[in-house]
Design a protein around this motif. Structure first.
Motif, PDB file in Angstrom:
ATOM      1  N   ILE A 138      -6.306  11.225  -8.322  1.00 23.02           N
ATOM      2  CA  ILE A 138      -5.637   9.957  -7.985  1.00 23.02           C
ATOM      3  C   ILE A 138      -4.142  10.146  -8.227  1.00 23.02           C
ATOM      4  O   ILE A 138      -3.722  10.633  -9.283  1.00 23.02           O
TER       5      ILE A 138
ATOM      6  N   GLN B  72       0.824  -1.209   0.000  1.00 21.26           N
ATOM      7  CA  GLN B  72       0.000   0.000   0.000  1.00 21.26           C
ATOM      8  C   GLN B  72       0.859   1.260   0.000  1.00 21.26           C
ATOM      9  O   GLN B  72       0.413   2.309  -0.436  1.00 21.26           O
TER      10      GLN B  72
ATOM     11  N   ALA C 224      -7.488   6.952 -14.790  1.00 18.92           N
ATOM     12  CA  ALA C 224      -6.247   6.441 -14.180  1.00 18.92           C
ATOM     13  C   ALA C 224      -6.126   4.944 -14.318  1.00 18.92           C
ATOM     14  O   ALA C 224      -5.036   4.394 -14.198  1.00 18.92           O
ATOM     15  N   ASP C 225      -7.263   4.285 -14.531  1.00 18.90           N
ATOM     16  CA  ASP C 225      -7.276   2.840 -14.538  1.00 18.90           C
ATOM     17  C   ASP C 225      -6.678   2.301 -13.233  1.00 18.90           C
ATOM     18  O   ASP C 225      -5.862   1.394 -13.224  1.00 18.90           O
ATOM     19  N   ALA C 226      -7.048   2.958 -12.126  1.00 17.37           N
ATOM     20  CA  ALA C 226      -6.574   2.529 -10.803  1.00 17.37           C
ATOM     21  C   ALA C 226      -7.717   2.749  -9.824  1.00 17.37           C
ATOM     22  O   ALA C 226      -8.500   3.686  -9.980  1.00 17.37           O
ATOM     23  N   GLU C 227      -7.818   1.864  -8.853  1.00 22.46           N
ATOM     24  CA  GLU C 227      -8.873   2.013  -7.837  1.00 22.46           C
ATOM     25  C   GLU C 227      -8.234   2.229  -6.485  1.00 22.46           C
ATOM     26  O   GLU C 227      -7.856   1.274  -5.818  1.00 22.46           O
ATOM     27  N   PRO C 228      -8.069   3.483  -6.067  1.00 25.86           N
ATOM     28  CA  PRO C 228      -7.384   3.726  -4.800  1.00 25.86           C
ATOM     29  C   PRO C 228      -8.174   3.194  -3.611  1.00 25.86           C
ATOM     30  O   PRO C 228      -9.400   3.148  -3.650  1.00 25.86           O
TER      31      PRO C 228
ATOM     32  N   ALA D  72       1.175   2.274  -3.463  1.00 27.48           N
ATOM     33  CA  ALA D  72      -0.039   2.244  -4.273  1.00 27.48           C
ATOM     34  C   ALA D  72      -0.559   3.651  -4.557  1.00 27.48           C
ATOM     35  O   ALA D  72      -0.015   4.635  -4.082  1.00 27.48           O
ATOM     36  N   SER D  73      -1.639   3.704  -5.306  1.00 23.38           N
ATOM     37  CA  SER D  73      -2.246   5.003  -5.584  1.00 23.38           C
ATOM     38  C   SER D  73      -3.208   5.369  -4.442  1.00 23.38           C
ATOM     39  O   SER D  73      -3.682   4.510  -3.723  1.00 23.38           O
TER      40      SER D  73
ATOM     41  N   ASN E 166      -0.123   8.467  -7.707  1.00 26.75           N
ATOM     42  CA  ASN E 166       0.709   7.298  -7.431  1.00 26.75           C
ATOM     43  C   ASN E 166       1.739   7.671  -6.372  1.00 26.75           C
ATOM     44  O   ASN E 166       2.525   8.613  -6.563  1.00 26.75           O
TER      45      ASN E 166
ATOM     46  N   VAL F  61     -11.212   7.549 -11.888  1.00 29.02           N
ATOM     47  CA  VAL F  61     -10.854   6.121 -11.941  1.00 29.02           C
ATOM     48  C   VAL F  61     -10.741   5.664 -13.389  1.00 29.02           C
ATOM     49  O   VAL F  61      -9.809   4.949 -13.768  1.00 29.02           O
TER      50      VAL F  61
ATOM     51  N   LEU G 153      -2.126  10.640 -11.407  1.00 27.58           N
ATOM     52  CA  LEU G 153      -2.526   9.683 -12.443  1.00 27.58           C
ATOM     53  C   LEU G 153      -3.765  10.168 -13.182  1.00 27.58           C
ATOM     54  O   LEU G 153      -3.969   9.852 -14.347  1.00 27.58           O
TER      55      LEU G 153
END
Ligand SMILES: Nc1ncnc2c1ncn2[C@@H]1O[C@H](COP(=O)(O)OP(=O)(O)OP(=O)(O)O)[C@@H](O)[C@H]1O
Ligand SMILES: [Mg+2]
Length: 419
Positions: free
Chosen positions: A35, A16, A82-86, A19-20, A37, A79, A44
């Motif tokens: 978001i 973590q 960024a294609d990331a799920e914080p 992580a983002s 990183n 999301v 991001l």
């Protein structure tokens, strides 16, 4: 980051740390989700959603369900980009009843030869909370007219540490007898804090902390000389103007007043019988110089009348912050409302000197997101005046995470509420 003495260190998966994470700036006009990183200190993505009318009031949440829906739209956008799920979120807090209080404490160490630890400093810092809490309650009672209001501590940051009279930026490892610290506390009415917590919960993220927005800007967006010479930060949003004062390298006060860019929009809507959306477009066209000369003149006359009211709002905030002294003469503006032509010139008036606010006409700078340097934004998601605050919050988020995972030396700012 200082941890409340006795509170358990949270155990998290080490991944973590890299992580983002999400930062939320829940503004009166716009909800902004960023978001970032953590490992690369890189933005991001950013998502924006306009608040529904009436859902926010002067920087504070007035309708939890409405704001939750708006924040979820902003988050969805962020999301998807960024294609990331914080999993973790730091939120900003602003509004009239948010109180910043500085308290100081000294201690004579029984064993001056023992090197100082973060734990010892934390313990001392937490002794200042009760005194600061009383001061915040008194201020809130005065402002709100409510006797014995319930205010909650949301954030604590060390602003000055002296050992045997010497000022140190990182006291860990120093030896000495006399330890003196100054701590900046942010308090807010409980209702306000719980509303933010509830909105953050709806994102599925765990709350990393809540940070006063002008505090975040003051500690993340200013050039080095501002920390030497002192500075005033003015974030003009849609519904509130949030002011912070920096002296001797630390924030010594914050004050928020319930007037921002939306007041100008409302007056334009009234004066020309327009919907608020059309009046907003008219205001932005005026600000960006897109109106014909005659129309620009008509708009200017309405805006000028409101500038007189806005000066009074600034005076109110400045009087509270200056106390018996004067304010630093370097003033930094940010927030969408700072884009209004003429608004920065309001400080270029002899009345501020005559009335003892400044010792000379202040130099005025409008901040841009590029001034927040410890987070990179290679794709340029954050570009406007309104984006300085969310980028500063992202910096605070990175600091809180770094402190939590003990990366490098502690930052001593943005200290999360313990427990
Ligand atoms: N170029 C511009 N010129 C003038 N005003 C602008 C410009 N761009 C945005 N604004 C105004 O900025 C305000 C929104 O700014 P911002 O996004 O910083 O507010 P917010 O964070 O939602 O509100 P608050 O901080 O008060 O809770 C609106 O009133 C908008 O009309
Ligand atoms: Mg804002």
């Amino acid at each position: 980051m200082l941890r409340k003495p006795g509170s358990k260190r949270r155990t998290r998966r080490a991944d973590q740390a890299g992580a983002s994470f999400l930062t939320l700036d829940i503004g009166t006009e716009w909800a902004k989700a960023v978001i970032t990183n953590q490992a690369q200190r890189q933005v991001l993505s950013a998502g924006y959603a306009r608040q529904h009318l009436g859902d926010m009031d002067g920087g504070a949440i007035a309708n939890i369900a409405g704001v939750t829906e708006t924040v979820s739209r902003a988050l969805r956008e962020a999301v998807s980009l960024a294609d990331a799920e914080p999993q973790l979120c730091l939120a900003g807090i602003a509004g009239e009843l948010v109180q910043g209080v500085v308290s100081s404490i000294t201690s004579e160490r029984k064993r001056p030869d023992v090197p100082l630890t973060l734990r010892e400093i934390s313990r001392l810092a937490w002794h200042t909370v009760a005194q600061a809490h009383m001061a915040a309650k008194e201020k809130t009672a005065l402002q709100s007219g409510i006797r014995n209001p319930h205010v909650e501590l949301v954030d604590t940051a060390l602003i000055e540490i002296r050992i045997d009279g010497y000022r140190v930026s990182n006291p860990v490892g120093f030896r000495g007898k006399h330890l003196a610290i100054s701590v900046f506390h942010t308090f807010s009415p409980l209702v306000h804090v719980r509303a933010i917590e509830s909105v953050v919960r709806s994102t599925g993220c765990q709350l990393l902390g809540i940070v006063a927005e002008p505090f975040a800007v003051a500690t993340c967006a200013l050039p080095a000389e501002a920390y030497e010479l002192g500075a005033v930060v003015v974030d003009i949003g849609g519904g509130s103007t949030d002011v912070a004062v920096l002296e001797k390298g630390g924030v010594v006060g914050t004050k928020m007043v319930a007037m921002g860019g939306r007041a100008f929009t409302r007056s334009l809507a009234d004066a020309f019988s327009l919907s608020l959306d059309i009046a907003e477009e008219l205001k932005i066209d005026y600000a960006t110089g897109s109106l014909a000369a005659e129309q620009a003149e008509q708009v200017r006359s309405v805006i000028d009348a409101d500038m007189k009211v806005f000066v009074e709002a600034l005076r109110l905030a400045f009087s509270d912050l200056k106390g018996a002294g004067t304010l630093p003469t370097h003033v930094y503006f940010c927030g969408g409302g700072s884009g209004l032509p003429g608004i920065l010139d309001l400080l270029d008036h002899p009345q501020w000197l005559k009335q003892g606010f400044f010792t000379r006409t202040p130099t005025v700078v409008r901040l841009s997101p590029g001034d927040v340097k410890s987070i990179q934004d290679p794709q340029g998601f954050l570009q406007g005046f309104r984006d300085v605050t969310p980028k500063a919050l992202a910096t605070q988020g990175a600091r809180v995470l770094a402190d939590r995972f003990q990366e490098g030396t502690p930052s001593f700012t943005g200290i999360r509420k313990g427990g």
